[in-house]
Design a protein around this motif. Structure first.
Motif, PDB file in Angstrom:
ATOM      1  N   LEU A 110       0.791  -1.232   0.000  1.00 56.69           N
ATOM      2  CA  LEU A 110       0.000   0.000   0.000  1.00 56.69           C
ATOM      3  C   LEU A 110       0.824   1.282   0.000  1.00 56.69           C
ATOM      4  O   LEU A 110       0.494   2.216  -0.740  1.00 56.69           O
ATOM      5  CB  LEU A 110      -0.982  -0.022   1.169  1.00 56.69           C
ATOM      6  N   PRO A 111       1.903   1.395   0.805  1.00 53.26           N
ATOM      7  CA  PRO A 111       2.673   2.650   0.767  1.00 53.26           C
ATOM      8  C   PRO A 111       3.189   2.991  -0.628  1.00 53.26           C
ATOM      9  O   PRO A 111       3.100   4.161  -1.051  1.00 53.26           O
ATOM     10  CB  PRO A 111       3.828   2.377   1.735  1.00 53.26           C
ATOM     11  N   GLU A 112       3.694   2.019  -1.351  1.00 55.26           N
ATOM     12  CA  GLU A 112       4.185   2.290  -2.704  1.00 55.26           C
ATOM     13  C   GLU A 112       3.042   2.615  -3.654  1.00 55.26           C
ATOM     14  O   GLU A 112       3.158   3.518  -4.499  1.00 55.26           O
ATOM     15  CB  GLU A 112       4.974   1.093  -3.239  1.00 55.26           C
ATOM     16  N   THR A 123       0.093   3.913  -2.969  1.00 51.37           N
ATOM     17  CA  THR A 123      -0.577   5.180  -2.663  1.00 51.37           C
ATOM     18  C   THR A 123       0.314   6.388  -2.904  1.00 51.37           C
ATOM     19  O   THR A 123      -0.172   7.520  -2.899  1.00 51.37           O
ATOM     20  CB  THR A 123      -1.046   5.187  -1.196  1.00 51.37           C
ATOM     21  N   ALA A 124       1.601   6.160  -3.137  1.00 51.41           N
ATOM     22  CA  ALA A 124       2.546   7.272  -3.286  1.00 51.41           C
ATOM     23  C   ALA A 124       2.711   7.717  -4.733  1.00 51.41           C
ATOM     24  O   ALA A 124       3.518   8.602  -5.013  1.00 51.41           O
ATOM     25  CB  ALA A 124       3.907   6.882  -2.714  1.00 51.41           C
ATOM     26  N   HIS A 130      -6.106   1.220  -5.211  1.00 51.28           N
ATOM     27  CA  HIS A 130      -4.912   1.953  -5.654  1.00 51.28           C
ATOM     28  C   HIS A 130      -4.181   1.300  -6.818  1.00 51.28           C
ATOM     29  O   HIS A 130      -3.202   1.867  -7.315  1.00 51.28           O
ATOM     30  CB  HIS A 130      -3.955   2.108  -4.466  1.00 51.28           C
TER      31      HIS A 130
END
Length: 375
Positions: free
Chosen positions: A149-151, A153-154, A185
């Motif tokens: 998710l961090p990658e 959503t970035a 995403h």
């Protein structure tokens, strides 16, 4: 052939034979079959066989050409619409196999994405398609979707996440909640080979709990629970139209026969019927029965308790082959799964359960297996 080629062939064969990993086709042994993916026993169902026979009489044995030339006939169109209606998708493309469907779709669509993220245990057909696409791709830890998710959503760039509904060599599934999070995403591609027909109250598997917006790319096969053969990709019409024009395995392959399509349609009708519900219930009862016996006899199982794919870890290749042969001598046909299909040192017995198995037969199997493991 050139000496360099024959030397390379001999070297490769020698290495595999020394590792006890040399494979050759064998006629199916006699005995109780626990190595088949025919989870509902539909390959021998009278209605499926009758549909095949009737279509053979009407359409003949082969399609006679690729789907875009002359290979598409009424049963193909009926099957496509049937699948689209059942799984609530816009459009469908039929393939000769799940491997062809996965490889061709990822080869052509993969290059349209910035990056592909694939489960570490993704099927070889998925891996080969991603590699051939030339796009940047990376494996993530098995069923660990949340760390993506961090990658995802970035960035606003297009990402594709590739996984399976039920993993064929581990018998487990990804977390549905995490899949839905990721779907907000990135685009999802799910191989539903081992889920369709058996997972979910209605047999719709992942396609029944995730709509096309959440899961735009869905691959299903007809040679597992449906008991026939072939595969399909279900997706928005724009994707299917694109594949019609760029998916070379589809464009340049002879279409599946009309009789095969008719048999698949008959199998789907059975899955949708009250009899299909009864078969799924019987399969779940068999799964629960084997799980109980495994606990009682001290047999380790790798898979989740509600899957038809039950795996017994044994470690070495030689041990897996020894157990496989012992059970065959006792009348049970099971699969010894070894590298490179699974990681080094993780050989296992793969027991695939079916609604056609009886509790008495499964009890005898587990008793024999327990005795084998004690020696």
């Amino acid at each position: 052939m050139h000496r360099q080629v024959t030397d390379a062939l001999q070297h490769a064969a020698s290495q595999r034979q020394q590792q006890q990993r040399w494979r050759q086709p064998q006629v199916r042994p006699q005995g109780v079959l626990l190595a088949s993916n025919d989870y509902l026993g539909l390959s021998e169902h009278p209605q499926v066989i009758a549909a095949y026979q009737q279509a053979l009489q009407h359409y003949g044995t082969g399609s006679g050409g690729s789907a875009l030339v002359c290979g598409t006939q009424s049963p193909h169109l009926y099957l496509q619409q049937q699948l689209a209606d059942w799984l609530e998708r816009d459009n469908v493309l039929l393939f000769s196999s799940g491997f062809a469907a996965n490889f061709s779709t990822l080869l052509q669509l993969g290059k349209l994405y910035h990056k592909i993220h694939a489960d570490r245990l993704a099927h070889a057909s998925l891996i080969d398609g991603m590699r051939a696409s030339g796009v940047r791709w990376k494996r993530f830890a098995h069923n660990q979707l949340a760390p993506l998710l961090p990658e995802l959503t970035a960035t606003d760039q297009a990402h594709l996440v590739v996984t399976e509904s039920v993993f064929s060599m581990d018998g487990d599934s990804p977390c549905l909640a995490q899949l839905r999070q990721v779907a907000e995403h990135a685009d999802l591609y799910v191989d539903d080979a081992h889920g369709l027909g058996v997972v979910g109250a209605d047999g719709r598997s992942i396609g029944g709990v995730m709509n096309q917006r959440q899961l735009p790319l869905l691959m299903v096969t007809f040679g597992k629970a449906l008991g026939v053969g072939g595969a399909a990709v279900l997706a928005p019409t724009a994707v299917i139209d694109y594949l019609h024009n760029f998916a070379r395995e589809y464009i340049y392959s002879t279409a599946i026969s009309a009789a095969q399509a008719a048999a698949v349609s008959a199998a789907i009708k059975l899955v949708q019927s009250a009899e299909g519900s009864s078969l799924r219930q019987r399969l779940q009862e068999n799964i629960a029965h084997v799980s109980r016996l495994a606990a009682e006899y001290g047999i380790p199982l790798m898979a989740a308790p509600n899957t038809a794919i039950q795996l017994v870890p044994v470690g070495t290749d030689s041990k897996a082959l020894q157990l496989q042969q012992h059970l065959r001598n006792r009348g049970f046909v099971v699969a010894a799964i070894r590298p490179p299909t699974v990681p080094q040192g993780q050989a296992r017995l793969r027991l695939t359960l079916s609604a056609s198995h009886t509790p008495a037969v499964l009890t005898q199997l587990m008793q024999e297996l327990a005795q084998c493991l004690q020696h």
